[in-house]
Design a protein around this motif. Structure first.
Motif, short mmCIF file in Angstrom:
data_model
loop_
_atom_site.label_atom_id
_atom_site.label_comp_id
_atom_site.label_asym_id
_atom_site.label_seq_id
_atom_site.Cartn_x
_atom_site.Cartn_y
_atom_site.Cartn_z
N ASP A 1 2.09 -4.76 0.11
CA ASP A 1 1.26 -4.48 1.28
C ASP A 1 -0.09 -3.94 0.80
OD1 ASP A 1 0.20 -2.50 3.44
OD2 ASP A 1 1.55 -3.89 4.47
N LEU A 2 -1.18 -4.61 1.17
CA LEU A 2 -2.51 -4.25 0.69
C LEU A 2 -2.90 -2.85 1.17
CD1 LEU A 2 -5.12 -4.97 -0.75
CD2 LEU A 2 -5.90 -6.10 1.33
N LEU A 3 -2.65 -2.55 2.43
CA LEU A 3 -3.01 -1.23 2.95
C LEU A 3 -2.24 -0.13 2.25
CD1 LEU A 3 -3.26 -1.95 6.79
CD2 LEU A 3 -5.12 -1.69 5.14
N GLU A 4 -0.98 -0.42 1.92
CA GLU A 4 -0.19 0.58 1.22
C GLU A 4 -0.74 0.83 -0.17
OE1 GLU A 4 2.61 3.45 0.73
OE2 GLU A 4 2.18 2.32 2.56
N GLN A 5 -1.20 -0.25 -0.83
CA GLN A 5 -1.81 -0.10 -2.14
C GLN A 5 -3.08 0.75 -2.08
OE1 GLN A 5 -2.27 -4.20 -3.48
NE2 GLN A 5 -0.65 -3.88 -4.99
N ILE A 6 -3.91 0.49 -1.07
CA ILE A 6 -5.15 1.26 -0.91
C ILE A 6 -4.83 2.73 -0.66
CG2 ILE A 6 -7.18 1.58 0.55
CD1 ILE A 6 -7.19 -1.45 0.99
N HIS A 7 -3.85 2.97 0.21
CA HIS A 7 -3.47 4.35 0.53
C HIS A 7 -2.97 5.08 -0.72
CE1 HIS A 7 -2.07 7.73 2.87
NE2 HIS A 7 -0.84 7.59 2.38
N THR A 8 -2.15 4.40 -1.52
CA THR A 8 -1.63 5.01 -2.74
C THR A 8 -2.76 5.32 -3.71
OG1 THR A 8 0.45 3.79 -2.49
CG2 THR A 8 -0.05 4.69 -4.67
N ARG A 9 -3.71 4.38 -3.82
CA ARG A 9 -4.86 4.57 -4.72
C ARG A 9 -5.69 5.77 -4.28
NH1 ARG A 9 -7.09 4.60 -9.59
NH2 ARG A 9 -9.28 3.99 -9.60
N LEU A 10 -5.92 5.91 -2.98
CA LEU A 10 -6.71 7.03 -2.47
C LEU A 10 -6.01 8.36 -2.72
CD1 LEU A 10 -8.04 5.57 0.90
CD2 LEU A 10 -9.34 5.99 -1.19
N LEU A 11 -4.71 8.38 -2.55
CA LEU A 11 -3.96 9.60 -2.81
C LEU A 11 -4.07 10.01 -4.28
CD1 LEU A 11 -0.70 9.06 -0.71
CD2 LEU A 11 -2.61 10.59 -0.21
N ARG A 12 -4.04 9.02 -5.18
CA ARG A 12 -4.17 9.32 -6.61
C ARG A 12 -5.57 9.86 -6.92
NH1 ARG A 12 -1.38 3.84 -9.17
NH2 ARG A 12 0.79 4.35 -8.62
N LEU A 13 -6.59 9.25 -6.30
CA LEU A 13 -7.96 9.72 -6.54
C LEU A 13 -8.14 11.15 -6.04
CD1 LEU A 13 -10.04 6.55 -5.55
CD2 LEU A 13 -9.72 7.48 -7.85
N GLU A 14 -7.57 11.44 -4.88
CA GLU A 14 -7.71 12.78 -4.31
C GLU A 14 -6.96 13.79 -5.17
OE1 GLU A 14 -7.09 15.06 -0.03
OE2 GLU A 14 -6.55 12.95 -0.27
N ALA A 15 -5.77 13.44 -5.63
CA ALA A 15 -4.97 14.36 -6.45
C ALA A 15 -5.65 14.65 -7.78
CB ALA A 15 -3.57 13.77 -6.67
N SER A 16 -6.36 13.66 -8.32
CA SER A 16 -7.01 13.85 -9.62
C SER A 16 -8.37 14.53 -9.52
CB SER A 16 -7.18 12.49 -10.31
OG SER A 16 -8.11 11.68 -9.58
N GLY A 17 -8.86 14.72 -8.29
CA GLY A 17 -10.17 15.32 -8.10
C GLY A 17 -11.31 14.33 -8.13
#
Length: 216
Positions: free
Chosen positions: A40-56
């Motif tokens: 799911d493309l939206l799920e991939q984007i959401h996961t990527r954003l969560l990783r970016l936010e967690a890493s600062g």
């Protein structure tokens, strides 16, 4: 002799009766078969954003964007293609336009007929001169303050930091974003002054320094 429709019906019944499961063949499986597993493309984007936010990384990108925006406000991009005036020149600019379509008021009545020539200066005169300057040229800033100080000119920068200059010189500065005004008036060098003379505008590029002597 049977009608054609009767013959067709009889033939169809015969074919159906003769068909049997024994005639169906199993041809087996040819090649590997996988189920459809498209991520799911939206799920991939959401996961990527969560990783970016967690890493600062998100906070870093937002801070960088804010810094660039503030820098552009403090010092906009200079207008390209302009030079310091080395020779003074003066010309007139007629702002008269020809109306391409009837202009109507709120009730639909025609107030200006198509084809009419209209000069904006007849209704909105230019009361203060427009002075175009390089904000990074102290001599040009001093010249404008001395020459036009009492006439309250509108000083329009083509380069420099308008907010810092407002604070330092205690006067208002504007900025010709994208060079819209200098292109409209045909200005190629600064300082330049636009003043109203009757029903036209007089434009002067003012050389503050004498042109360098040419070698013979």
């Amino acid at each position: 002799m049977r009608p054609v429709s009767s013959l067709v019906r009889a033939l169809a019944i015969t074919l159906c009766a003769s068909a049997s499961p024994a005639n169906a063949r199993d041809y087996g499986q040819h090649g590997a078969v996988w189920g459809i597993a498209e991520p799911d493309l939206l799920e991939q984007i959401h996961t990527r954003l969560l990783r970016l936010e967690a890493s600062g990384e998100t906070a870093r990108l937002n801070a960088a964007l804010q810094h660039r925006t503030e820098a552009k406000v403090q010092r906009p991009d200079p207008v390209p293609g302009l030079a310091a005036a080395s020779v003074s020149r003066t010309w007139t600019f007629d702002p008269t336009i020809t109306v391409s379509a009837d202009i109507r008021d709120a009730r639909g009545a025609v107030i200006i007929v198509r084809g009419t020539r209209v000069n904006p200066l007849d209704t909105v005169p230019l009361r203060s001169p427009l002075v175009f300057l390089d904000g990074d040229d102290p001599a040009a800033l001093d010249w404008a303050a001395t020459t036009f100080g009492k006439r309250r000119p509108k000083v329009i920068l083509v380069s420099g930091a308008p907010l810092a200059l407002m604070k330092a010189r205690q006067m208002r500065f504007y900025f010709d974003q994208g060079g819209t005004l200098v292109r409209h008036f045909g200005i190629r060098a600064v300082p330049a002054v636009v003043e109203q003379k009757g029903r036209v505008l007089q434009i002067t590029e003012q050389a503050l320094k004498p042109a360098p002597a040419r070698a013979s």
